[in-house]
Design a protein around this motif. Structure first.
Motif, PDB file in Angstrom:
ATOM      1  N   SER A 157      -6.194   3.464   3.175  1.00  0.00           N
ATOM      2  CA  SER A 157      -4.829   3.940   3.456  1.00  0.00           C
ATOM      3  C   SER A 157      -4.620   5.366   2.974  1.00  0.00           C
ATOM      4  O   SER A 157      -3.500   5.886   2.996  1.00  0.00           O
ATOM      5  CB  SER A 157      -3.807   3.019   2.778  1.00  0.00           C
ATOM      6  OG  SER A 157      -3.893   1.711   3.266  1.00  0.00           O
ATOM      7  N   ALA A 196      -6.381   0.254  -0.239  1.00  0.00           N
ATOM      8  CA  ALA A 196      -5.786   1.506  -0.719  1.00  0.00           C
ATOM      9  C   ALA A 196      -6.620   2.697  -0.265  1.00  0.00           C
ATOM     10  O   ALA A 196      -6.090   3.702   0.245  1.00  0.00           O
ATOM     11  CB  ALA A 196      -5.666   1.477  -2.244  1.00  0.00           C
ATOM     12  N   MET A 198       0.824  -1.207   0.000  1.00  0.00           N
ATOM     13  CA  MET A 198       0.000   0.000   0.000  1.00  0.00           C
ATOM     14  C   MET A 198       0.866   1.269   0.000  1.00  0.00           C
ATOM     15  O   MET A 198       0.488   2.279  -0.601  1.00  0.00           O
ATOM     16  CB  MET A 198      -0.956  -0.001   1.195  1.00  0.00           C
ATOM     17  CG  MET A 198      -2.078  -1.027   1.079  1.00  0.00           C
ATOM     18  SD  MET A 198      -3.095  -0.804  -0.414  1.00  0.00           S
ATOM     19  CE  MET A 198      -2.620  -2.238  -1.379  1.00  0.00           C
ATOM     20  N   LYS A 210       0.584   4.139  -2.738  1.00  0.00           N
ATOM     21  CA  LYS A 210       0.433   5.528  -2.308  1.00  0.00           C
ATOM     22  C   LYS A 210       1.493   6.425  -2.962  1.00  0.00           C
ATOM     23  O   LYS A 210       1.201   7.542  -3.408  1.00  0.00           O
ATOM     24  CB  LYS A 210       0.540   5.613  -0.789  1.00  0.00           C
ATOM     25  CG  LYS A 210       0.165   6.972  -0.203  1.00  0.00           C
ATOM     26  CD  LYS A 210       0.297   6.990   1.316  1.00  0.00           C
ATOM     27  CE  LYS A 210      -0.684   6.101   1.993  1.00  0.00           C
ATOM     28  NZ  LYS A 210      -0.677   6.262   3.485  1.00  0.00           N
ATOM     29  N   ILE A 269      -4.840  -1.267   8.611  1.00  0.00           N
ATOM     30  CA  ILE A 269      -5.879  -0.773   7.696  1.00  0.00           C
ATOM     31  C   ILE A 269      -7.236  -1.098   8.305  1.00  0.00           C
ATOM     32  O   ILE A 269      -7.653  -2.263   8.345  1.00  0.00           O
ATOM     33  CB  ILE A 269      -5.723  -1.407   6.298  1.00  0.00           C
ATOM     34  CG1 ILE A 269      -4.336  -1.070   5.737  1.00  0.00           C
ATOM     35  CG2 ILE A 269      -6.818  -0.922   5.356  1.00  0.00           C
ATOM     36  CD1 ILE A 269      -3.953  -1.863   4.508  1.00  0.00           C
TER      37      ILE A 269
END
Length: 338
Positions: free
Chosen positions: A188, A185, A155, A159, A260
């Motif tokens: 996050s 995602a 992730m 990002k 998460i």
């Protein structure tokens, strides 16, 4: 006829009228026949043979028959098309009062109804949810030799440069695998619209794409990856369950363990028509509860590698309402909601 006999006949007539009224009152108040079911029952799998819906329908009818929980003949009918949307339209319009036709579904009944490019104006509210029977979860999977060793690492890479990481799944954009792929995602802090997602025709093709180096990670059902994990072909970085799974995936962390804060259940359940009679609903509520409690059903779950998760009609309806909000939120983040 003397007065005494006349009174006897009058009382007999009143009694007969009362009995007749009681026996027919169900036709006007949606209570249904008191002797339900009195003819064969069809359970529809809104897909082709061999898929999850089909296997669930066949397992359900087999065990209900073998345990004698249901005396009537039960048959499975396949009605593929549109990820379940084609049959749901037929069911909601042509069979909304048919107590003898049930069907199996899962999260696509929510997704197809909520997404902009969806193919269904109908959703779970156009049915009578009867029970959730099983649960599965999403899994984020990479090749065994992937440089990513944790979901957090993956992730972070998404990002930093979303287009440098390719996600894949076995369903179309906006469908279940896509939602599972972007869920970690999104949670996050990544804009889901920037996640590069490639769709394949089924989970098998998605795994083949991963193993062939055409994707950095895939989103799929947790129950589908055990064999690949045991064979040393993949690493499973995270599962969307609320707690760790058993068996082959026992060492895989949940999304929450990876920092998460989210989960997602891939359920399968049984539905009846929207205007199902009260008697039929009570009948199936009891029979499906008895099914869930039976050893024969537990053995069937184990044979298929399914996780047990029973929810009664009321609990199932409440859960569907909650998951509908989750799906709608994800689709909005993708710009794919209606």
């Amino acid at each position: 006829m003397n007065l005494k006999n006349w009174k006897s006949w009058l009382m007999a007539g009143v009694l007969m009228s009362t009995v007749t009224a009681c026996s027919t009152s169900g036709s006007g108040d949606n209570t249904g026949e008191s002797n339900y079911p009195k003819k064969p029952i069809t359970v529809v799998a809104p897909s082709g043979a061999g898929g999850g819906w089909d296997l669930t329908a066949r397992s359900l009818t087999k065990v209900l028959g073998e345990t004698k929980l249901v005396d009537q003949t039960m048959t499975v009918e396949n009605k593929p098309g549109g990820g379940g949307a084609v049959y749901l339209a037929e069911y909601a319009t042509q069979y909304k009062k048919d107590d003898y036709k049930l069907f199996i579904s899962s999260p696509p009944i929510l997704i197809n109804n909520l997404k902009k490019e969806g193919n269904s104006p109908y959703g779970y509210k156009d049915t009578t949810p009867l029970a959730q029977l099983t649960k599965d979860f999403g899994a984020i999977v990479v090749k065994a030799d992937s440089k990513y060793n944790s979901l957090k690492e993956l992730m972070d890479a998404v990002k930093n440069d979303p287009k440098s990481v390719t996600a894949a799944g076995g369903s179309a954009p906006g469908s279940m695998d896509h939602l599972v792929a972007v869920l970690p995602a999104y949670k996050s802090g990544v804009d889901p619209k920037t996640v590069k997602y490639v769709s394949y025709d089924g989970g098998g093709e998605a795994i083949a794409a991963l193993l062939g180096g055409n994707a950095d990670y895939i989103a799929t059902d947790a129950s589908a990856v055990g064999e690949f994990l045991k064979a040393g072909k993949v690493k499973v970085l995270g599962v969307s369950s609320t707690e760790r799974l058993k068996g082959d995936l026992a060492d895989v962390p949940t999304f929450k363990e990876e920092g998460i804060d989210t989960d997602f259940t891939i359920w399968r359940g049984v539905f009846g028509p929207k205007e199902m009679s009260n008697n039929a609903k009570k009948y199936w509520s009891k029979k499906l509860e008895n099914l869930n409690d039976s050893q024969e059903w537990k053995d069937e779950l184990k044979r298929n590698g399914w996780e047990e998760e029973y929810k009664s009609a009321d609990d199932f309806s409440s859960f569907l309402k909650e998951q509908e909000k989750q799906v709608e939120d994800l689709l909005k983040s993708l710009g794919m909601n209606k």
